[in-house]
Design an enzyme around this catalytic site. Structure first.
Site, PDB file in Angstrom:
ATOM      1  N   ARG A 149      45.620  -9.539  63.503  1.00 36.08           N
ATOM      2  CA  ARG A 149      47.168 -10.319  64.291  1.00 36.08           C
ATOM      3  C   ARG A 149      47.115 -11.432  64.283  1.00 36.08           C
ATOM      4  NH1 ARG A 149      43.743  -7.866  68.261  1.00 36.08           N
ATOM      5  NH2 ARG A 149      44.322  -5.863  68.984  1.00 36.08           N
ATOM      6  N   LYS A 172      41.330  -9.828  71.746  1.00 32.12           N
ATOM      7  CA  LYS A 172      41.576 -10.407  73.206  1.00 32.12           C
ATOM      8  C   LYS A 172      40.460  -9.978  73.579  1.00 32.12           C
ATOM      9  CE  LYS A 172      46.151  -8.118  72.307  1.00 32.12           C
ATOM     10  NZ  LYS A 172      47.807  -6.865  72.826  1.00 32.12           N
ATOM     11  N   HIS A 244      52.897  -8.522  62.492  1.00 31.82           N
ATOM     12  CA  HIS A 244      52.438  -7.269  62.892  1.00 31.82           C
ATOM     13  C   HIS A 244      53.058  -6.265  62.028  1.00 31.82           C
ATOM     14  CE1 HIS A 244      50.008  -7.569  66.369  1.00 31.82           C
ATOM     15  NE2 HIS A 244      50.982  -6.543  66.716  1.00 31.82           N
ATOM     16  N   ARG A 247      49.831  -5.726  59.539  1.00 28.68           N
ATOM     17  CA  ARG A 247      49.082  -4.806  60.118  1.00 28.68           C
ATOM     18  C   ARG A 247      49.018  -3.802  60.727  1.00 28.68           C
ATOM     19  NH1 ARG A 247      44.689  -6.267  64.900  1.00 28.68           N
ATOM     20  NH2 ARG A 247      45.098  -5.048  66.400  1.00 28.68           N
ATOM     21  N   HIS A 270      40.469  -2.621  68.391  1.00 27.51           N
ATOM     22  CA  HIS A 270      41.894  -1.433  69.516  1.00 27.51           C
ATOM     23  C   HIS A 270      40.611  -1.767  70.880  1.00 27.51           C
ATOM     24  CE1 HIS A 270      45.184  -0.060  67.840  1.00 27.51           C
ATOM     25  NE2 HIS A 270      45.486  -1.517  67.508  1.00 27.51           N
ATOM     26  N   TYR A 279      49.112   5.878  64.352  1.00 26.40           N
ATOM     27  CA  TYR A 279      49.405   5.792  63.693  1.00 26.40           C
ATOM     28  C   TYR A 279      49.279   6.662  62.653  1.00 26.40           C
ATOM     29  CZ  TYR A 279      48.448   0.495  63.885  1.00 26.40           C
ATOM     30  OH  TYR A 279      49.160  -0.717  64.210  1.00 26.40           O
TER      31      TYR A 279
END
Length: 299
Positions: A149, A172, A244, A247, A270, A279
């Site tokens: 990110r 995150k 993004h 990414r 993730h 994806y």
């Protein structure tokens, strides 16, 4: 209490007891007016006569005949459910007919990747010997090589490059992950560390930050965004390119090349593989398009 008075009582509750802003309360009023209007014209005629099937029919009407987007349907149903719950709590209704109604799921938004050829054009647009160009190439090569990110990239410190082979990203929730860095990105970063970063660093205070702005401070997210926008414009890319985008392209190109979805999950950071599996929908769509275009009996 008639239906309009009941709705006004609920709106006063939202404004006074829950402290909702005037604009928010006004939006609730519009949504409830739509609901009460439907009850009068197509429904059972009153809130007291409403059953769960009626609320479900209202939801279908919004999605179908009224042509509302799933987000709008969800917002209106939230107001409807709140109204029914309030009236039950106040003793105005015996049963909460809207309790079991759930809003429609919004359609999955497929991530927007760009073709490998466009990524190559984007990266080539950062060619140049100026310190800014050398930095921009290192930044974009790193974003595409690692799927980081943009917030993770600008938060990197020099020490987060481990032996020049992998990079430590802080994702995150403070979760760290180690991601390999490809040869192109390694060369671009090495060039930046030798030829450009010292130039920027000399203009500001000492900082461990990897990517620096022209005044020697850590590069901001907004500045990184402008770097990508500038490269996209110079590359002549018609598609909208954001941080993004690289990414998304990283993940899509890995899966198209045969990478396991759980490996890509780890690389992207993730928490759930379900997030990464969106994806795979992109690659399936690509295969379907190629099949349709190439097979003589596919159309």
């Amino acid at each position: 209490m008639n239906d309009r008075a009941a709705a006004e009582s609920y709106l006063r509750h939202l404004a006074i007891e829950r402290g909702l802003a005037r604009n928010t309360t006004a939006a609730y009023r519009r949504d409830l007016e739509r609901y009460l209007g439907w009850l009068d014209g197509s429904g059972p005629g009153s809130l007291a006569a409403v059953r769960e099937a009626d609320v479900a029919a209202f939801s279908r009407w919004m999605s179908g005949e009224a042509g509302l987007a799933p987000s709008s349907v969800a917002r209106i149903l939230s107001a409807v459910r709140g109204l029914h719950r309030f009236l039950v709590e106040e003793g105005e209704l015996d049963d909460d007919a809207a309790r079991g109604i759930r809003p429609p799921k919004p359609p999955s938004r497929l991530p927007k990747a760009i073709p490998i050829e466009d990524v190559q054009r984007l990266l080539a647009a950062t060619d140049g010997d100026e310190p800014e160009r050398v930095r921009d190439k290192a930044l974009l090569e790193l974003l595409y090589a690692t799927g980081a990110r943009v917030s993770e990239a600008v938060a990197l410190n020099v020490d987060d490059l481990i032996d020049g082979e992998v990079v430590r990203l802080l994702g995150k929730g403070g979760k760290q992950r180690i991601v390999p860095v490809g040869s192109y990105a390694r060369r671009a970063i090495d060039a930046y560390l030798v030829r450009a970063r010292p130039v920027f660093s000399a203009r500001g205070k000492a900082t461990p930050a990897l990517f620096l702005g022209v005044r020697g401070a850590r590069l901001s997210r907004q500045s990184a965004w402008w770097v990508i926008q500038d490269a996209a414009e110079r590359a002549g890319l018609a598609a909208h390119v954001s941080p993004h985008t690289l990414r998304h392209s990283f993940a899509t190109h890995l899966l198209a090349g045969g990478a396991d979805v759980r490996v890509v999950q780890e690389l992207l950071g993730h928490a759930s593989v379900a997030t990464t599996q969106i994806y795979t929908m992109v690659t399936v769509d690509t295969l379907r398009d190629m099949y349709t275009a190439a097979h003589p009996r596919a159309r």
